[in-house]
Design a protein around this motif. Sequence first.
Motif, mmCIF file in Angstrom:
data_model
loop_
_atom_site.group_PDB
_atom_site.id
_atom_site.type_symbol
_atom_site.label_atom_id
_atom_site.label_comp_id
_atom_site.label_asym_id
_atom_site.label_seq_id
_atom_site.Cartn_x
_atom_site.Cartn_y
_atom_site.Cartn_z
ATOM 1 N N ALA A 196 67.691 -38.657 -52.992
ATOM 2 C CA ALA A 196 67.045 -39.378 -54.118
ATOM 3 C C ALA A 196 65.427 -39.857 -54.136
ATOM 4 N N GLN A 197 64.993 -40.091 -53.003
ATOM 5 C CA GLN A 197 63.690 -40.627 -52.806
ATOM 6 C C GLN A 197 62.869 -38.877 -52.922
ATOM 7 N N THR A 198 63.236 -37.733 -52.304
ATOM 8 C CA THR A 198 62.511 -36.808 -52.696
ATOM 9 C C THR A 198 62.735 -35.842 -53.673
ATOM 10 N N GLY A 199 63.740 -36.280 -54.630
ATOM 11 C CA GLY A 199 63.927 -35.455 -55.789
ATOM 12 C C GLY A 199 64.596 -34.121 -55.452
ATOM 13 N N THR A 200 65.354 -33.924 -54.551
ATOM 14 C CA THR A 200 66.076 -32.753 -54.115
ATOM 15 C C THR A 200 67.519 -32.948 -54.054
ATOM 16 N N GLY A 201 68.127 -31.821 -54.021
ATOM 17 C CA GLY A 201 69.625 -31.951 -53.961
ATOM 18 C C GLY A 201 70.094 -31.130 -52.713
ATOM 19 N N PRO A 202 71.285 -31.175 -52.101
ATOM 20 C CA PRO A 202 71.435 -30.792 -51.047
ATOM 21 C C PRO A 202 71.553 -29.032 -51.268
ATOM 22 N N ARG A 203 71.440 -28.424 -50.154
ATOM 23 C CA ARG A 203 71.287 -26.908 -50.071
ATOM 24 C C ARG A 203 72.605 -26.185 -49.667
ATOM 25 N N THR A 204 72.505 -26.357 -47.895
ATOM 26 C CA THR A 204 73.440 -25.716 -47.350
ATOM 27 C C THR A 204 74.705 -26.347 -47.172
ATOM 28 N N SER A 205 74.772 -27.718 -47.542
ATOM 29 C CA SER A 205 76.041 -28.545 -47.356
ATOM 30 C C SER A 205 76.680 -28.802 -48.703
ATOM 31 N N ARG A 206 76.341 -28.062 -49.900
ATOM 32 C CA ARG A 206 76.899 -28.626 -50.981
ATOM 33 C C ARG A 206 78.285 -28.286 -51.301
ATOM 34 N N GLY A 250 67.444 -29.778 -57.612
ATOM 35 C CA GLY A 250 65.968 -29.991 -57.160
ATOM 36 C C GLY A 250 65.755 -29.382 -55.937
ATOM 37 N N GLU A 251 64.587 -28.783 -56.083
ATOM 38 C CA GLU A 251 64.163 -27.948 -54.786
ATOM 39 C C GLU A 251 63.089 -28.915 -54.082
ATOM 40 N N PRO A 252 62.889 -28.657 -52.577
ATOM 41 C CA PRO A 252 61.834 -29.356 -51.988
ATOM 42 C C PRO A 252 60.542 -29.171 -52.679
ATOM 43 N N ALA A 253 59.523 -30.338 -52.777
ATOM 44 C CA ALA A 253 58.335 -30.249 -53.329
ATOM 45 C C ALA A 253 57.307 -29.353 -52.457
ATOM 46 N N GLU A 254 56.454 -29.046 -53.051
ATOM 47 C CA GLU A 254 55.458 -28.325 -52.224
ATOM 48 C C GLU A 254 54.621 -29.003 -51.166
ATOM 49 N N GLN A 255 54.625 -30.510 -51.540
ATOM 50 C CA GLN A 255 53.955 -31.609 -50.766
ATOM 51 C C GLN A 255 54.499 -31.268 -49.267
ATOM 52 N N GLU A 256 55.899 -31.208 -49.275
ATOM 53 C CA GLU A 256 56.841 -31.204 -48.085
ATOM 54 C C GLU A 256 56.132 -30.241 -46.964
ATOM 55 N N ALA A 257 56.100 -28.859 -47.547
ATOM 56 C CA ALA A 257 55.347 -27.947 -46.876
ATOM 57 C C ALA A 257 54.047 -28.194 -46.222
ATOM 58 N N GLN A 258 53.393 -28.882 -47.234
ATOM 59 C CA GLN A 258 51.820 -29.158 -46.736
ATOM 60 C C GLN A 258 51.852 -30.336 -45.660
#
Length: 840
Positions: free
Chosen positions: A787-797, A816-824
């Motif tokens: 919820a904090q990062t605006g994403t959903g589970p991927r491997t565990s769904r 939702g996918e991980p935001a670009e800022q995370e990779a940065q």
Amino acid sequence: MLDGISEGDPARIARALRGLPEGKRRALAPELLRHARGLSGDYYRESVVHVALLGTATLKEIRRLGGWSASMVNAEYGLAVLLDRRPDWLQEYAEWRLTADRFESPWPLVRGLVRAGAIERPGPPYLSALIAEGRAEGSGGRAARLVADDPALLDRELWDLLVADTGPESLRAADVSNEWTKGAGFNTVIAECAADGRMPRERVLDALLDGLANDMIAYRAPWHTKLWKALAPTRVELAARADRLRVLLGAAADPIVAFAVEQITHAQVPVAADDLAPALAASSKKTVRGALKLLDDESLNATIALGHPDAAIQGAVLDRLERTTLDDRAREALLQHLDLLAATQRPRAEALLGLELKAAAPKVCVDVGDIPPAIQAALNFGGPLPPAPIAGEPVLGEPIAPIATVEELAEALRTYHDAFPQEERKLDAILRFCGTREPFEGPLAPLVEKLREVATSGAMISTSGAAASWLTGRAPVLRPDHSARARRIAAVGARAARGEAGPLLGLPTHVGAWIDPRVLVERVVASGSGVDEVEFTQALLRLAPDGRAEALAIAVGVPGDVGTVLRCALGGEPVEDEGMAATAARAAAGLTPFLIDVAHRAEMPRPDSRLQVRLAEPLAPFGGGPLGDLLTAVSSRDRSDYADPDTFPARRELPAAAVLANIGRGLQDEAAPFGTGALLRRLLPPWEPIAPLSLRVAVLALGSREPVDHLLAVDLLIAAIDDGRVDALPPDDVGLLKPNRLAVSLTRIAESGPLRRVVVRELLDASIHLVPARFGPLLVLFDELCAQTGTGPRTSRDHLATLGHKAAKALVKRGGEPAEQEAQLAFAARVRRARRWSDA
């Protein structure tokens, strides 16, 4: 008098003193005091001589002999002598005996003085002595016998235990001791007295509440609440004490507030909303939930509970607010708590307020123009972080200064227990200064007597033993089974005995147990032909990667086998022989693989037995020396505490494997003799690349019951993520950890910053399917981080869809996918690591 002491007959002493004038008593004191000073350690005669001193000496004279000695007095005849003499210092004597160091309990004598009316009750120390006296004895409880033998305790002392400050002794700790030995403590005794009428039940109930209201600390409160529940007060009795229970809602100790909420709920009596404010702000979820029920439909005070970190508690408050119409004060209170809400609950609060506030994503701009392409390639810019160690990455950090003067050595030798590398600094100083014994006539003179005692005792294989060898010229004697560490110390002692001054080859030059290769070459040259093989082996294993090429060029002129082995370790021509130094040189040069197998055995009942760790290579080529000792410790589960991380810092995965094999004890609910706390910081030194197995140890430590383990692991992982040494946590062992304990540690990491939050989220996504049961706390944390990062589970769904937990259902609905800022953010951490490399 002296005959009575010699015969150990206190009755004879008491008879001789009875009715004696004070002048004659004082005339006897000097000889008795001289006699007492010569009886130290003679328990039987010392107990009698103190009976005589109570009848002849002054309090000042008695106190000079010490509380330990004075406590040995025979209580029965000491009391008789004091009551016969009645000195004016009786009150002061009793208070001193209650607080001074002691061998025997002061209770019988002091209690006798109180019962005789000779002194006033001394206060908390008096009650402490009573509690100590009531501890279990053998298989039965002494407390019950105390009351049976002295029924007058029921008149006041037992009531004072319920309501007054009991000093350093606590009733709870005493009753724990009684439980261990299956004895009945004061809790049981008072409950029985209340049941049979020796202590009026109604008064006991009132006294318990008065005691809880008397600024009681959290640890001691459960003794009172346990007794209260044993008495099982009726609803009528609870209602009659409603006012007293309401007072406890404002107590400073959370357990007392929790108790008050529970009892008021059972009493079914009304409570003013303002009185519940402390309970709504409590840390216990159960307490907050109980307080919310007592609030009925009141909404303003309910918002206090929004400050609780648990999302479920916040949700319970929002459930209440959504059922009511918020007035202006309630809206203002909700708005003030908005930033404290979990991300899973914040949208509900915003909807109640008619707001929609988007959190600003952190923006990170990274310039890599100053990072050499070779370092970018080594650290795999644009891809996953390669496992450590990475060839060429510098490790040298803060230097370690040798002991510079004999005065500093003298001060260091006065300390027995030292953290690494202080012991080696002392051995190095002994070696460098041992060319003359003149220091023993100067700064080391105060240590001469102690060092001669060490030499006489034969305990020569120690730091003090090496100094004793220097003083006496007597070399230590080694046994064939002595460890490499012992052999190193013995070699220092032998050289010191001969006066052969020079540096300790294996002394680290920098934190992390590293040796600058250029310094080692200088030490070897300075040692000439006097190079000890075990010491040389240890020095080679501590070679840092920094500056090896430069050191190799300097080492070209080092002659003989020592030079050949040294150059091999620095990256020169490999050596073929199987000696311990040559074997260490090949290992230091990276020519020896160390394959470690880690497997889980699901059929084993306990986590510590499910982890199977095995060193794949045969140990035969490494027998003897520091490397052989290290590998033997790694392969033996019973000796993992000897797998020293400072033996071979370039391969810290070896001691990490030993810790991994034994860490299961710390994952249970018993003490962990081989827990990670003692080794974790040495496995993960600041700024040093982290070996994969060391990282697994750190993750396992997050679930340890030992605070020193999990708190240190949290701090180290936060730092390692921030400086680019860690970009993902291994999920392999998550299934072995207790979910509630792991969730607390992971929450601390996630709360420390946005990048750490992402790392924890990805760990949960990769490992939640490994958690066999009681996964609720981890699911709640996973949902919150998504919820904090605006994403959903991927491997565990898919796995989450099979679970019935509320948080699992919420996670399945999240997208939702991980935001670009995370990779940065992760890239910026990698760049910080690269800049340290390029600046080295």
